[in-house]
Structure formats: C-alpha cells, structure tokens
Design a protein around this motif. Structure first.
Motif: not given
Length: 214
Positions: A46-47, A49, A123, A125
């Motif tokens: 996630q980071y 991205k 994190a 989504s």
C-alpha cells in the motif's frame, strides 16, 4: 501478490468480530506470525503505491518479536487483508520513531522514559475497514493505560494527520519538531528524498469522548 491461505485457528486470535462480510482479527507475532507477515506485505504494498521507497521488513520485524506488538487486521471473504494497524510497546529495540532524526537539528529523536507506545503500520484498501481497525487500536491503548502513544503522519499528506485527529490524536507539544528516516522516502529526480513526518500523540480524554459519542 494475493495469498489464499486458510485463516488461522480462531483459538490463536483475540477480539474476533464479523461485520459487513469482514473479519476483524487481533494477534501478536507469537500467536500468528504467518498472518502478521501477510500484514507486513500488505503495508509495504500500500505504501509503495503511494511512492514510498526504503521499507525494510527486517527492521520492521524486530519490533514484533517477543510479544511487543499487537496487530488489528481486517480480512475479507476471500481471506485477503484489507486493513491493518499496529500498536507497539517499547521493548529491547525501543520504538521505530526513536530511529529517526530531527529535521531541525539532524540529531537522533529522543522520547521520554515510561510506559509509552507507538501506533503505526496503518494501511487500508477499504477506509471503512481502516477506521474500524484504528478504533480497535485505540481500545487497546485505553486497556493498556499507556502514558503516551505516538504516531506519525507525512506532512505532505495532511489528510492522514486529520484521520488520526478523528480517533483522538493531537500534535505533540513535547515533540513539536518534524523528523525523518534517512533511508525512507520518495524518489525525486532519480534520488531518494527522505519523507518529513509530524509527530502526534494520543489524547486519552479525547479518545474516550469520541468513543462515548458513538
């Protein structure tokens, strides 16, 4: 990369809740290392991205050993992680924030002694799931009675700081300076530029007030 492994035995996990087709789980490294390693990969993905580089899983993992971390993880019906949050008690390796440097003096960041903690590895989504794991994290802070729990936000992403504000974090008056990690940041014109972070700290009265109004 998606992992489709079977969820661990419920007897190894605490604070189970099923809500809106999501399973909310809580564990430490000793009770479920496989799930936490999956969570670590999810955080890194996630980071990345968002453009961050320099994540070191070995550095991150040392703070989990010997029961010094507590993870709160949301998993969907496909057994994919959709949100994580971690609370670290200061152990033999200290806290991650204590490996940073002050942006004003370039000196090592020094925190006070005592029963302090750090909240990190957030994190998500799914922001609905993310809000829930953060809520579980603040429940844990209250249960443990930490004198202070610190967290960081990228000053170029103030929305993240505001999200933490909504769960009871305030800007640290004891540590009003900004910090950075020399090997962690973003690539700019072919070279890595360290990210500058602001320091927030838990406000127990604010956390309790927000929970009582839910």
């Amino acid at each position: 990369m998606s992992h489709q492994t079977t969820l661990p035995s419920l007897s190894l996990i605490e604070n189970i809740e099923i809500r809106n087709d999501l399973s909310f789980l809580s564990c430490n490294y000793e009770s479920n290392p496989d799930l936490i390693e999956r969570a670590r990969e999810f955080v890194q993905l996630q980071y990345s991205k968002l453009g961050y580089v320099g994540y070191d899983p070995e550095f991150d993992r040392q703070f989990d050993l010997n029961g010094y971390s507590r993870y709160f993880i949301a998993v969907n019906h496909s057994e994919e992680i959709v949100a994580t949050s971690r609370v670290l008690t200061r152990g033999p390796f200290g806290l991650p924030i204590e490996y940073s440097l002050r942006n004003d003096t370039n000196e090592k960041t020094i925190l006070e002694n005592g029963n302090i903690a750090e909240m990190n590895s957030f994190a998500a989504s799914s922001m609905a799931a993310g809000s829930k794991v953060l809520s579980y994290s603040t429940d844990f802070l209250l249960e443990q009675g930490f004198s202070s729990t610190y967290g960081l936000y990228d000053i170029e992403r103030p929305a993240m700081g505001k999200l933490y504000n909504r769960i009871g974090a305030v800007h640290s008056e004891l540590h009003p300076y900004k910090i950075y990690f020399p090997s962690y940041g973003k690539v700019d014109h072919g070279s890595m530029t360290p990210t500058i972070w602001g320091i927030q700290v838990s406000d127990v009265a604010k956390i309790i007030a927000k929970k009582s109004h839910k």
